[in-house]
Enzyme design. Structure first.
Site, PDB file in Angstrom:
ATOM      1  CG  ASN A   7      -1.943   1.136   1.176  1.00  0.00           C
ATOM      2  OD1 ASN A   7      -1.897   2.097   0.456  1.00  0.00           O
ATOM      3  ND2 ASN A   7      -2.817   1.130   2.288  1.00  0.00           N
ATOM      4  NE  ARG A  90      -6.287   1.054   0.359  1.00  0.00           N
ATOM      5  CZ  ARG A  90      -6.640   2.106   1.078  1.00  0.00           C
ATOM      6  NH1 ARG A  90      -5.362   2.771   1.679  1.00  0.00           N
ATOM      7  NH2 ARG A  90      -7.614   2.763   1.301  1.00  0.00           N
ATOM      8  CG  HIS A 179     -12.900   3.301   3.755  1.00  0.00           C
ATOM      9  ND1 HIS A 179     -13.389   4.197   4.385  1.00  0.00           N
ATOM     10  CD2 HIS A 179     -11.550   3.404   3.904  1.00  0.00           C
ATOM     11  CE1 HIS A 179     -12.873   5.141   4.692  1.00  0.00           C
ATOM     12  NE2 HIS A 179     -11.550   4.534   4.580  1.00  0.00           N
ATOM     13  NE  ARG A 241     -10.319  12.669   3.141  1.00  0.00           N
ATOM     14  CZ  ARG A 241     -10.135  11.208   3.335  1.00  0.00           C
ATOM     15  NH1 ARG A 241     -10.928  10.495   3.737  1.00  0.00           N
ATOM     16  NH2 ARG A 241      -8.941  10.851   2.857  1.00  0.00           N
ATOM     17  CD  GLU A 385      -8.715  -1.414   4.691  1.00  0.00           C
ATOM     18  OE1 GLU A 385      -8.073  -1.260   5.564  1.00  0.00           O
ATOM     19  OE2 GLU A 385      -9.165  -0.695   3.716  1.00  0.00           O
TER      20      GLU A 385
END
Ligand code: ADP
Length: 400
Positions: A7, A90, A179, A241, A385
């Site tokens: 990743n 990823r 996600h 955010r 993940e």
């Protein structure tokens, strides 16, 4: 099989070497500060964490170092990098071009580059990781797994924005969601625990609450709606955010403060959310510590939980009822407080939390936290993940 999962971020590379049939990694780590002074690698193997330091100029040098460490006689878990059967990468955004884990070829690389404008903050770095691995391991299959892919099943009435339709046709402006591997993993695992893996009517809402956060409605194993949109800014209140805001406000703010697009992008991505409201931190742990003495820290937590609650209500309606609610991500798995506040407002669904189990459920892998007579099962579930990426990369390689 041994799959290396990579990743790659702007200045970091996270990696895990995994056997896709086994949930625990053989080794894992993070290389930080690539291209900056003081780069370092945190490498965990056989339960021990090691910190190594070396200046790393770019992603290519970073991947080379990671491979060296993985094959190191003391710190490693393989003798030769040729033992790695595939690399799973990823990738944040696959747009409408990629809905499946994909073997990297020169043609695929060209299309991945075309997807850069969709996620300018993430995709270019993911691509650097792929390029570095292709250069260093030219004979090892490279597979890309997309964060957007699980949301490919969202129906058109849920993914379109009510903007002029030409804008969608010309630019593919629409909800994509992110996600995906996490929502897929926890919804699949909870369905398995409940014996409803093959039930097309099984309705679950997955709340991935980390520094970034999103919530997904899953019916019969398929995503039917999700809170992040064209970009990860939409939806829940996150660490920094803003999530959902009246879009017209940004026009006003840009005019009043004479901001350019980069500045307003920073405002919504880096200075809003929990940090913006509390004025002290984007970190839920810090806010929880301050909430009894700092009004705005408490307000940030209340707003965060209220937003999750609203989405749970909306998605219960979209699903036509609810069988399970899952919390994952750093906050979802570790914060009994957030789970309690959200669930205490869901009694109308017949949902009852087991308070004691909820308090116990810190970082627990598979914990049911609803009372036995709850009509909706509630779970705190550690996501994985990397395992999904390794499994999907292994499937692609097996099909070659
Ligand atoms: P990312 O989205 O960067 O992967 P994580 O999933 O690691 O983030 O989640 C980070 C968030 O989890 C932070 O807000 C952190 O405060 C929160 N968190 C971690 N542990 C706890 C805890 N014990 N209690 C409350 N929040 C926690």
């Amino acid at each position: 099989m041994k799959i290396l999962v990579v990743n790659a971020g702007s200045s970091s590379i996270k990696y895990q070497l995994l056997d896709p049939d086994d949930s625990g990694p053989l080794a894992k780590g993070t290389l930080e500060k690539i291209g900056q002074p003081g780069s370092f690698l945190t490498h965990t193997v056989r339960g021990e964490k090691h910190r190594l330091e070396r200046d790393v100029l770019d992603h290519s040098a970073g991947i080379e170092w990671v491979l060296q460490v993985l094959a190191d006689p003391e710190l490693g878990v393989i003798r030769d990098v040729r033992e790695i059967d595939a690399v799973g990468h990823r990738m944040v955004h696959g747009g409408e071009k990629f809905y499946k884990p994909t073997l990297v070829t020169p043609e695929v690389m060209d299309v991945l580059v075309e997807c850069i404008p969709l996620a300018p903050l993430h995709n270019p770095h993911n691509i650097k990781g792929i390029e570095a691995c292709r250069r260093i391991l030219p004979d090892t299959p490279q597979v890309v797994v997309f964060d957007t892919a699980f949301h490919a099943t969202i129906p058109k009435h849920a993914y379109l924005y009510a903007l002029p339709y030409d804008l969608y046709e010309k630019h593919r402006f629409r909800r994509y969601g992110f996600h995906g591997t996490s929502h897929y993993y926890v919804s699949r695992e909870v369905a398995k625990h409940m014996g409803r893996e093959d039930d097309p009517d099984f309705r679950v809402i997955t709340c991935h609450l980390g520094n970034g956060g999103s919530i997904t409605a899953v019916k019969g194993g398929k995503s039917i709606d999700t809170s992040m949109g064209y970009t990860p800014v939409e939806g829940l209140i996150m660490g920094t955010r803003c999530g959902d805001v009246d879009p017209y406000l940004f026009i006003q703010i840009m005019e009043i403060y004479d901001l350019d697009t980069r500045q307003v992008s920073n405002l919504m991505n880096k200075f809003s959310g929990l940090l913006g409201i509390s004025g002290v931190s984007n970190d839920m742990r810090t806010l929880e510590e301050l909430m009894d003495t700092d009004e705005r820290a408490r307000l940030a937590i209340e707003m965060f939980c209220y937003r999750v609650l609203k989405y749970v209500g909306a998605y219960t309606a979209a699903l036509g009822g609810l069988d399970a609610l899952v919390f994952t991500g750093g906050i979802g798995t570790n914060s009994p407080l957030v789970r309690r506040i959200v669930c205490s407002n869901l009694g109308y669904l017949g949902l009852k939390l087991d308070e004691e189990a909820n308090e116990r459920g810190v970082g627990n892998k598979t914990l049911r936290i609803s009372a036995p007579d709850s009509k909706v099962e509630v779970w705190a579930y550690l996501t994985n993940e990397e395992l999904v990426i390794a499994q999907q990369a292994a499937e692609v390689v097996a099909s070659l």
